[in-house]
Scaffold this motif. Structure first.
Motif, short mmCIF file in Angstrom:
data_model
loop_
_atom_site.label_atom_id
_atom_site.label_comp_id
_atom_site.label_asym_id
_atom_site.label_seq_id
_atom_site.Cartn_x
_atom_site.Cartn_y
_atom_site.Cartn_z
N PHE A 170 0.84 -1.22 -0.02
CA PHE A 170 -0.19 0.09 -0.07
C PHE A 170 0.88 1.24 -0.05
O PHE A 170 0.75 2.28 -0.86
CB PHE A 170 -0.87 0.09 1.26
CG PHE A 170 -2.23 -0.63 0.98
CD1 PHE A 170 -3.16 -0.58 -0.18
CD2 PHE A 170 -2.46 -2.00 1.98
CE1 PHE A 170 -4.11 -1.25 -0.19
CE2 PHE A 170 -3.60 -2.69 1.82
CZ PHE A 170 -4.26 -2.21 0.76
N SER A 171 1.85 1.25 0.90
CA SER A 171 2.66 2.37 1.00
C SER A 171 3.42 2.78 -0.37
O SER A 171 4.04 3.85 -0.60
CB SER A 171 3.52 2.21 2.21
OG SER A 171 4.66 1.56 2.01
N LEU A 172 3.48 1.62 -1.22
CA LEU A 172 4.31 2.05 -2.37
C LEU A 172 3.36 2.33 -3.68
O LEU A 172 3.65 2.28 -4.58
CB LEU A 172 5.13 0.84 -2.73
CG LEU A 172 6.32 0.58 -1.88
CD1 LEU A 172 6.89 -0.85 -2.27
CD2 LEU A 172 7.25 1.46 -2.29
N GLY A 173 2.22 2.60 -3.04
CA GLY A 173 1.22 3.13 -4.02
C GLY A 173 0.16 2.07 -4.96
O GLY A 173 0.04 2.18 -5.98
N ARG A 182 -0.35 -8.95 -6.82
CA ARG A 182 1.01 -9.07 -6.93
C ARG A 182 1.87 -9.48 -5.88
O ARG A 182 2.84 -9.58 -5.80
CB ARG A 182 1.48 -7.57 -7.29
CG ARG A 182 0.84 -7.29 -8.67
CD ARG A 182 1.43 -6.07 -9.19
NE ARG A 182 0.72 -5.61 -10.17
CZ ARG A 182 1.17 -4.74 -11.25
NH1 ARG A 182 2.39 -4.30 -11.24
NH2 ARG A 182 0.34 -4.47 -12.12
N ARG B 85 2.27 7.38 -3.09
CA ARG B 85 3.33 7.73 -3.85
C ARG B 85 3.96 8.94 -3.67
O ARG B 85 5.26 9.06 -3.81
CB ARG B 85 2.88 7.37 -5.43
CG ARG B 85 2.06 6.32 -5.74
CD ARG B 85 1.79 6.16 -7.19
NE ARG B 85 2.96 6.50 -8.16
CZ ARG B 85 3.71 5.26 -8.57
NH1 ARG B 85 3.14 4.23 -7.95
NH2 ARG B 85 4.74 5.70 -9.08
N PHE B 107 9.02 -2.42 -8.12
CA PHE B 107 7.86 -2.67 -7.67
C PHE B 107 6.83 -1.45 -7.86
O PHE B 107 5.76 -1.61 -8.59
CB PHE B 107 7.72 -3.33 -6.40
CG PHE B 107 6.37 -3.74 -5.98
CD1 PHE B 107 5.83 -4.85 -6.21
CD2 PHE B 107 5.73 -2.90 -5.03
CE1 PHE B 107 4.59 -5.37 -5.78
CE2 PHE B 107 4.42 -3.39 -4.56
CZ PHE B 107 3.89 -4.60 -5.04
N ARG B 160 13.63 1.88 -2.34
CA ARG B 160 12.33 1.42 -3.11
C ARG B 160 11.55 2.67 -3.09
O ARG B 160 10.65 2.82 -4.03
CB ARG B 160 11.86 0.36 -2.25
CG ARG B 160 10.74 -0.47 -2.99
CD ARG B 160 10.45 -1.76 -2.15
NE ARG B 160 10.19 -1.43 -0.88
CZ ARG B 160 10.17 -2.49 -0.17
NH1 ARG B 160 10.10 -3.73 -0.61
NH2 ARG B 160 9.74 -2.35 1.36
N ILE B 161 11.46 3.51 -2.06
CA ILE B 161 10.48 4.73 -2.24
C ILE B 161 10.85 5.75 -3.15
O ILE B 161 10.13 6.51 -3.69
CB ILE B 161 10.06 5.10 -0.83
CG1 ILE B 161 11.28 5.85 -0.13
CG2 ILE B 161 9.16 4.08 -0.06
CD1 ILE B 161 10.77 6.50 1.08
N LEU B 164 9.71 5.65 -6.46
CA LEU B 164 8.39 6.10 -6.72
C LEU B 164 8.45 7.78 -7.05
O LEU B 164 7.48 8.43 -7.49
CB LEU B 164 7.39 6.12 -5.22
CG LEU B 164 7.46 4.88 -4.89
CD1 LEU B 164 6.54 5.00 -3.61
CD2 LEU B 164 6.52 3.78 -5.61
#
Lengths: 278, 251
Positions: A170-173, A182, B85, B107, B160-161, B164
């Motif tokens: 969720f936090s990665l959108g 996924r 995001r 991802f 990883r963030i 975004l």
């Protein structure tokens, strides 16, 4: 008085060991017995020829096809329904009275004897919906029979996916559906597949529910509305009506080897999958 | 300095429990705002209110407003996926997803529909460089992220963030499980990153706030006790409770 821990350890160890031995021995005995009685009847012709004279002669080809088609049909219907229900229960609703009722219902469904499913399938699909004795009626009936297993194992598998994966997703959108497809499903797949394999085993071995709904025609089924005979039904009829014990054991041997084969293949594929994903 | 996040009269509840009490707080653009306070003071809850991760918890309810770039993020028509995001988050425990290093970084971009391989390659390299991990993993991008050490995993989560392309980085006690060297590497990255990003750093290590935060806020029992330039908070706190906490009298 306290028992000497070393004595206790030895006694308990021996006890548990003998229990394990009994369990394994029963399994080995059954398999060995069936194979010993059945394998002499099995040759290439037995596998690829259709039964002759009610099964007294010939092979079991049409019943192998019947088994595969019926089982595949049941799995194709039950898997989306079962996995979908499990996803709904775990990801799309809060735990509450409704989920508990659904879960309780599924559990009750699992406890119903298969012959009742056969009767239900006969009344609903064969007569009411006029599907007749057919692959369709048989598959749907088997699907309902294995549904609780698939729901249950899928739910357990989905629940065992670490909650942190969901938060991270969720936090990665991700949307909820992206999170499910996924992150959750790939991690839960080994457990879900285990449930499906168990269900395949149950479907292949099922007799009572099938004989009422798919009938026992010996021809190779031509369509979804053809009646068909599975290997286990064939075994039952051959043995019950004393048609041919040799061929009955032959059928049983093929059944057992098939189920063992499916299990081994699945666990092999699963290991490759797990290695790839972790 | 412009205000990037404006919090006004913000309260948060879990069921009947009030976990944040009428907060008023601004986060300036390109600063590192440190948030310190004892356990259960509402630091993490506040952080998760900024990207609405609290929404995922049953019984979560809010009052007041949080405006990010002038827009109240609790407006009903806000796209929460887009919001998350924009405010990337690093958690206390690094949670690499069970896939390769490359796929962990890719991802987020893939979720957003980015499938161009060359573009993804560039994003992965760029993010890992900014996260300070590129040199260590450049030869094994295809190996599992689970095989990395704890410190590497946390830098992976940071990278990883970054993939975004967020405007904000939220960190929830990011070094609480790490050794001093790994902690230092993360802090170095943060100092570099604030040129491009606005950073909110929750930490239970007051010294960490002293080392990297431009301003520091002290939370206690869901209340903001005070906020100010880090040097001032640590040398001349206005509130005696801040002083007590910093001297180790409680917490």
């Amino acid at each position: 008085m306290r028992v000497d821990p070393r004595v206790e350890q030895r006694v308990v160890g021996a006890l548990l060991w003998s229990m394990t031995v009994v369990t394994v021995a029963v399994l080995v005995f059954i398999i060995a017995f069936v194979l010993k009685k059945g394998l002499p009847a099995v040759d290439w012709g037995f596998l690829v020829e259709n039964p002759v004279d009610m099964g007294k002669g010939g092979g079991i080809f049409s019943t192998i096809i019947g088994t595969i088609v019926l089982t595949a049909g049941a799995i194709l219907v039950a898997t989306p329904l079962g996995v979908g229900t499990a996803i709904f229960l775990t990801e799309y609703t809060w735990e509450g009275p409704v989920t508990r009722i659904i879960r309780f219902g599924a559990e009750c469904l699992a406890g119903i004897p298969s012959i009742i499913f056969g009767l239900f399938g006969f009344i609903l699909f064969v007569t009411k919906l006029k599907f007749g004795w057919s692959i369709l009626s048989g598959s749907l009936t088997l699907a309902f029979m294995i549904l609780p297993t698939i729901i249950r194992t899928s739910e357990e598998a989905i629940k065992s996916v670490p909650p942190g994966f969901r938060t991270v997703s969720f936090s990665l959108g991700s949307t909820k559906w992206q999170m499910v497809t996924r992150v959750v499903l790939p991690s839960a797949l080994p457990g879900i597949v285990t449930g499906i394999v168990l269900s395949v085993g149950r479907s292949i071995g099922e007799t009572a529910a099938v004989i009422f709904t798919a009938g026992s025609a010996l021809r190779i089924p031509a369509s979804l509305f053809s009646s068909s005979r599975t290997m286990s039904v064939h075994f039952y009829i051959l043995a019950r009506e004393g048609i041919s014990m040799t061929n009955a054991y032959g059928t049983a041997a093929v059944l057992i080897v098939a189920i063992l084969g499916i299990n081994i293949l699945t666990y092999y594929l699963m290991h490759r999958f797990i290695r790839k994903y972790s | 300095m412009t205000t990037a996040i404006r919090v006004r009269g913000f309260s948060h509840y879990f069921g009947g429990e009030r976990t944040l009490r009428g907060l008023d707080l601004d986060v300036e653009r390109n600063e590192i705002l440190g948030i310190i306070g004892p356990a259960r003071s509402g630091k993490s809850t506040f952080l998760c209110a900024l990207n609405r991760l609290n929404d995922l918890i049953r019984g979560s309810r809010i009052e007041g407003t949080i405006s990010v770039d002038g827009r109240n993020i609790y407006d009903p028509d806000v796209d929460v996926v887009e919001l998350r995001r924009k405010l990337g988050m690093v958690f206390a425990t690094p949670v690499p997803l069970p896939r390769s290093i490359y796929e962990n970084i890719a991802f987020g971009p893939r979720l957003a529909g980015s499938h161009d391989r060359a573009g993804l390659d560039a994003t992965v390299k760029d993010s890992l460089e900014k996260g300070g991990l590129w040199a260590e993993v450049r030869d094994r991008l295809d190996s599992s992220a689970l095989k990395l050490s704890g410190g590497q995993q946390q830098r992976l989560c940071l990278a990883r963030i970054l993939a975004l392309k967020p405007d904000f980085i939220l960190l929830d006690e990011p070094t609480s499980g790490l050794d001093p060297i790994s902690t230092m590497k993360i802090e170095d990255s943060l100092r570099k990153l604030k040129k491009e990003y606005t950073i909110v750093l929750v930490t239970n290590n007051t010294k960490q706030a002293a080392r990297v935060a431009d301003r520091t806020a002290f939370f206690l029992n869901g209340e903001l006790v005070e906020v100010g330039p880090t040097a001032r908070i640590f040398t001349a706190p206005a509130d005696s409770r801040t002083d007590d906490y910093l001297r180790g009298k409680f917490g």
